[in-house]
Design an enzyme around this catalytic site. Structure first.
Site, PDB file in Angstrom:
ATOM      1  N   ASP A  12       0.809  -1.226   0.000  1.00 33.99           N
ATOM      2  CA  ASP A  12       0.000   0.000   0.000  1.00 33.99           C
ATOM      3  C   ASP A  12       0.836   1.267   0.000  1.00 33.99           C
ATOM      4  OD1 ASP A  12      -2.245  -1.624   0.069  1.00 33.99           O
ATOM      5  OD2 ASP A  12      -2.287  -1.646   2.258  1.00 33.99           O
ATOM      6  N   LYS A  66       1.793   2.178  -5.177  1.00 40.62           N
ATOM      7  CA  LYS A  66       2.342   1.648  -6.435  1.00 40.62           C
ATOM      8  C   LYS A  66       1.433   1.977  -7.616  1.00 40.62           C
ATOM      9  CE  LYS A  66       2.341  -2.389  -4.381  1.00 40.62           C
ATOM     10  NZ  LYS A  66       2.119  -2.014  -2.973  1.00 40.62           N
ATOM     11  N   GLY A  67       0.109   1.778  -7.401  1.00 39.95           N
ATOM     12  CA  GLY A  67      -0.844   2.000  -8.488  1.00 39.95           C
ATOM     13  C   GLY A  67      -0.754   3.407  -9.035  1.00 39.95           C
ATOM     14  N   LYS A  68      -0.728   4.379  -8.140  1.00 42.63           N
ATOM     15  CA  LYS A  68      -0.668   5.781  -8.563  1.00 42.63           C
ATOM     16  C   LYS A  68       0.562   6.030  -9.434  1.00 42.63           C
ATOM     17  CE  LYS A  68       0.628  10.325  -7.346  1.00 42.63           C
ATOM     18  NZ  LYS A  68       0.535  11.584  -6.661  1.00 42.63           N
ATOM     19  N   ALA A 127      -3.990  -7.692  -3.848  1.00 40.18           N
ATOM     20  CA  ALA A 127      -3.550  -6.325  -4.118  1.00 40.18           C
ATOM     21  C   ALA A 127      -4.759  -5.409  -4.273  1.00 40.18           C
ATOM     22  CB  ALA A 127      -2.727  -6.289  -5.405  1.00 40.18           C
ATOM     23  N   GLY A 128      -4.576  -4.158  -3.886  1.00 40.52           N
ATOM     24  CA  GLY A 128      -5.565  -3.126  -4.153  1.00 40.52           C
ATOM     25  C   GLY A 128      -4.778  -1.886  -4.521  1.00 40.52           C
ATOM     26  N   HIS A 129      -4.735  -1.561  -5.795  1.00 38.96           N
ATOM     27  CA  HIS A 129      -3.912  -0.445  -6.272  1.00 38.96           C
ATOM     28  C   HIS A 129      -4.831   0.708  -6.682  1.00 38.96           C
ATOM     29  CE1 HIS A 129      -0.350  -3.343  -7.247  1.00 38.96           C
ATOM     30  NE2 HIS A 129      -0.712  -3.348  -5.972  1.00 38.96           N
ATOM     31  N   GLN A 175       1.971  -5.982  -3.290  1.00 41.99           N
ATOM     32  CA  GLN A 175       2.418  -6.111  -1.900  1.00 41.99           C
ATOM     33  C   GLN A 175       3.718  -5.308  -1.698  1.00 41.99           C
ATOM     34  OE1 GLN A 175       1.414  -9.413  -3.537  1.00 41.99           O
ATOM     35  NE2 GLN A 175      -0.508  -8.478  -3.002  1.00 41.99           N
TER      36      GLN A 175
HETATM   37  P1  GDP Z   1      -0.740   0.378  -3.580  1.00 43.02           P
HETATM   38  O1  GDP Z   1      -1.363  -0.887  -3.121  1.00 43.02           O
HETATM   39  O2  GDP Z   1       0.733   0.420  -3.353  1.00 43.02           O
HETATM   40  O3  GDP Z   1      -1.093   0.745  -4.994  1.00 43.02           O
HETATM   41  O4  GDP Z   1      -1.351   1.530  -2.639  1.00 43.02           O
HETATM   42  P2  GDP Z   1      -2.909   1.680  -2.220  1.00 43.02           P
HETATM   43  O5  GDP Z   1      -3.659   2.200  -3.381  1.00 43.02           O
HETATM   44  O6  GDP Z   1      -3.421   0.457  -1.566  1.00 43.02           O
HETATM   45  O7  GDP Z   1      -2.781   2.748  -1.053  1.00 43.02           O
HETATM   46  C1  GDP Z   1      -2.273   4.020  -1.269  1.00 43.02           C
HETATM   47  C2  GDP Z   1      -3.354   5.038  -0.878  1.00 43.02           C
HETATM   48  O8  GDP Z   1      -2.788   6.304  -0.741  1.00 43.02           O
HETATM   49  C3  GDP Z   1      -4.449   5.187  -1.908  1.00 43.02           C
HETATM   50  O9  GDP Z   1      -5.647   5.492  -1.269  1.00 43.02           O
HETATM   51  C4  GDP Z   1      -3.970   6.362  -2.753  1.00 43.02           C
HETATM   52  O10 GDP Z   1      -5.031   7.057  -3.398  1.00 43.02           O
HETATM   53  C5  GDP Z   1      -3.328   7.216  -1.697  1.00 43.02           C
HETATM   54  N1  GDP Z   1      -2.186   8.028  -2.117  1.00 43.02           N
HETATM   55  C6  GDP Z   1      -1.214   7.731  -3.012  1.00 43.02           C
HETATM   56  N2  GDP Z   1      -0.269   8.704  -3.023  1.00 43.02           N
HETATM   57  C7  GDP Z   1      -0.658   9.623  -2.113  1.00 43.02           C
HETATM   58  C8  GDP Z   1      -0.076  10.836  -1.624  1.00 43.02           C
HETATM   59  O11 GDP Z   1       0.997  11.257  -2.029  1.00 43.02           O
HETATM   60  N3  GDP Z   1      -0.767  11.498  -0.652  1.00 43.02           N
HETATM   61  C9  GDP Z   1      -1.949  11.052  -0.147  1.00 43.02           C
HETATM   62  N4  GDP Z   1      -2.535  11.762   0.798  1.00 43.02           N
HETATM   63  N5  GDP Z   1      -2.506   9.913  -0.575  1.00 43.02           N
HETATM   64  C10 GDP Z   1      -1.866   9.198  -1.532  1.00 43.02           C
HETATM   65  P1  IMO Z   2      -0.920  -4.128  -2.271  1.00 41.10           P
HETATM   66  O1  IMO Z   2      -0.470  -4.672  -3.613  1.00 41.10           O
HETATM   67  C1  IMO Z   2      -1.019  -4.610   2.063  1.00 41.10           C
HETATM   68  C2  IMO Z   2      -1.093  -8.728   3.576  1.00 41.10           C
HETATM   69  C3  IMO Z   2      -2.352  -9.187   4.275  1.00 41.10           C
HETATM   70  C4  IMO Z   2      -1.773 -10.201   5.248  1.00 41.10           C
HETATM   71  C5  IMO Z   2      -0.656 -10.834   4.432  1.00 41.10           C
HETATM   72  C6  IMO Z   2      -1.024 -12.156   3.770  1.00 41.10           C
HETATM   73  O2  IMO Z   2      -2.217  -3.404  -2.341  1.00 41.10           O
HETATM   74  O3  IMO Z   2       0.173  -3.367  -1.630  1.00 41.10           O
HETATM   75  P2  IMO Z   2      -2.535 -12.763   1.663  1.00 41.10           P
HETATM   76  O4  IMO Z   2      -3.978 -12.482   1.379  1.00 41.10           O
HETATM   77  O5  IMO Z   2      -1.592 -12.217   0.646  1.00 41.10           O
HETATM   78  O6  IMO Z   2      -2.275 -14.215   1.948  1.00 41.10           O
HETATM   79  O7  IMO Z   2      -2.246 -11.997   3.067  1.00 41.10           O
HETATM   80  O8  IMO Z   2      -0.290  -9.895   3.452  1.00 41.10           O
HETATM   81  N1  IMO Z   2      -1.300  -8.187   2.217  1.00 41.10           N
HETATM   82  C7  IMO Z   2      -1.232  -6.886   1.910  1.00 41.10           C
HETATM   83  N2  IMO Z   2      -1.061  -5.800   2.691  1.00 41.10           N
HETATM   84  N3  IMO Z   2      -1.121  -4.465   0.721  1.00 41.10           N
HETATM   85  C8  IMO Z   2      -1.262  -5.539  -0.080  1.00 41.10           C
HETATM   86  O9  IMO Z   2      -1.239  -5.453  -1.432  1.00 41.10           O
HETATM   87  C9  IMO Z   2      -1.367  -6.818   0.506  1.00 41.10           C
HETATM   88  N4  IMO Z   2      -1.534  -8.072   0.028  1.00 41.10           N
HETATM   89  C10 IMO Z   2      -1.482  -8.887   1.078  1.00 41.10           C
HETATM   90  O10 IMO Z   2      -2.989  -8.109   4.935  1.00 41.10           O
HETATM   91  O11 IMO Z   2      -1.190  -9.540   6.339  1.00 41.10           O
HETATM   92 MG    MG Z   3      -2.892  -1.557  -1.839  1.00 31.82          MG
END
Ligand code: GDP
Ligand code: IMO
Ligand code: MG
Length: 422
Positions: A13, A16-18, A39-41, A221
């Protein structure tokens, strides 16, 4: 031509997606190489927010090709949900998304097994995303898995053998379930999946390199969740590190070019497991509120803490990071003091090396850096950065030994500032 890799350096989190979305215009092809719908990007642009799970984050930038590589595990039911949402929001995909025949399928019973294993672990549960990731990779390694390519020949027969095996395992664990409903959705997902082109992605990607096409690999991840180098057993089940791009796409190690390592100006973690710099009560909640730190897949509150440079140095070493990307700087905008963990005391002895076990006896040593106390979210260039923020960047670059090439000051595509002109 080489492939560039972008991956998370913390517990996922990082944003990465951004950044993949922002960098995509510089490439021709974007590939996912591991993980699955755990994953949730998140991407934001034009006032819209999208969360991608299995589809690479290059899908919104014109007609770039996106590839789901062999290292990914794919759940057709969740894939269909993602496809339907994107199609409904006016983003056609069938021509732009290619899927490796060697990617493994998450079966409905893998999801049930994930739940059953978690239930059986009681207090020691991993806190998985419940998407069947562990059981699917287990079947891959034990050579019982089914792959996307299997959908093309005698699939029903292969599916029955796999599911009967899983049913027996669930019976042994006394796990109760209703398979019928999820199975129906799953097979509808299979029909959706079949509308896409299944490819030999290793040939495809290597041909791209030969014909001088730019390829960006998108990690899922983060390094601290890597099956080998993360905080085992509280990890995911794939290699989230740079080497995962080699095995997850069929790219030779010498074909890796830039390695973008992405981190937050602080640190978060979802699920169970050790987190040395974790903050509790008001301070942790302040970070969670300011950074909207709630899981994009499960909605769970993310645990928050100070930046951990011991873990970051380790992640940079394992991945061979060439360029750093710092996200969510704006979340620190209101803090008087920012702390950074520079070393650990492990059972009373100071170390800068990430230890074998961080479960117990770890005490972080912090350095305090004055905050900048200015809203950075509208800034467009580094010329606008306040002095304290520049000091923070220099401090981190000095500690980490790698330049910070991109700074993010908000979730939107536009809130991205590039440094160093090359
Ligand atoms: P990923 O899994 O690595 O793609 O990251 P996620 O999308 O799960 O989590 C990142 C969160 O932070 C998302 O809600 C983005 O919209 C948000 N985000 C990304 N960059 C920034 C930033 O620079 N500032 C803020 N405030 N939010 C951000
Ligand atoms: P992105 O790509 C944050 C964590 C879960 C748990 C552990 C194992 O959005 O960064 P799993 O379902 O993979 O067997 O869970 O890994 N986890 C993540 N935490 N971001 C993720 O993906 C994750 N994918 C798995 O919360 O602790
Ligand atoms: Mg994520």
């Amino acid at each position: 031509m080489k492939v560039d890799v972008l991956l998370g350096l913390q517990w996922g989190d990082e944003g990465k997606g951004k950044v993949v979305d922002v960098l995509t215009p510089r490439y021709d092809v974007v590939c996912r190489f591991q993980g699955g719908p755990n994953a949730g990007h998140t991407l934001e642009f034009n006032g819209q927010k999208y969360v991608l799970r299995s589809i690479p984050s290059g899908i919104f930038q014109g007609d770039k090709i996106n590839v789901i590589g062999n290292g990914v595990v794919l759940d057709p039911a969740l894939f269909k949900v993602e496809v339907d949402q994107l199609m409904a929001s006016g983003h056609p995909l069938t021509e732009r998304l290619l899927i490796s025949k060697k990617a493994h399928l998450i079966l409905p019973t893998h999801r049930l097994l994930d739940a059953a294993y978690e239930a059986s672990k009681g207090k020691g549960k991993i806190g998985t995303t419940g998407k069947g990731i562990g059981p699917t990779y287990t079947d891959k390694i034990s050579r019982n898995g089914l792959r996307v390519g299997d959908l093309l020949l005698n699939f029903e027969e292969k599916y029955k053998i796999a599911v009967d095996r899983h049913k027996e395992m669930l019976r042994q664990m006394n796990f109760e379930y209703d398979l019928e409903a999820i199975e129906k959705e799953w097979f509808e997902g299979v029909e959706c999946l079949k509308k896409f082109k299944f490819i030999d992605s290793e040939h495809y990607v290597n041909k791209c390199l030969k014909s001088k096409k730019g390829v960006l690999c998108e990690g899922a991840q983060g390094t601290m969740l890597d099956i080998d180098f993360g905080s085992y057993p509280f990890v995911t089940s794939s290699n989230t590190i740079c080497a995962g791009a080699c095995t997850g796409l069929g790219v030779a190690p010498r074909s890796i070019g830039k390695v973008y390592g992405i981190f937050k100006a602080y640190c978060t973690r979802v699920g169970s497991g050790p987190f040395p710099t974790e903050l509790f009560e008001e301070m942790g909640q302040a970070m969670r509120d300011k950074g909207h730190e709630y899981g994009s897949v499960t909605g769970r509150p993310r645990r928050c803490g100070w930046i951990d440079l011991v873990a970051l140095r380790y992640a940079i070493m394992i991945n061979g990071v060439t360029d750093l990307i710092m996200m969510k700087s704006d979340v620190m905008d209101e803090f008087e003091i920012i702390k950074a963990c520079v070393s650990y005391n492990v059972n009373g002895e100071e170390t800068e090396d990430f230890p074998y076990d961080i479960n117990e006896g770890i005490e972080p040593n912090y350095v305090e850096i004055p905050g900048w106390k200015i809203n950075m979210t509208k800034m467009q260039s580094e010329d606008e950065f306040p002095e304290e923020f520049n000091n923070y960047l220099s401090f981190l670059e000095n500690e980490l030994g790698v330049r910070i090439k991109i700074v993010s000051v908000g979730p939107d595509r536009e809130q991205t500032i590039e440094r160093y002109n090359d």
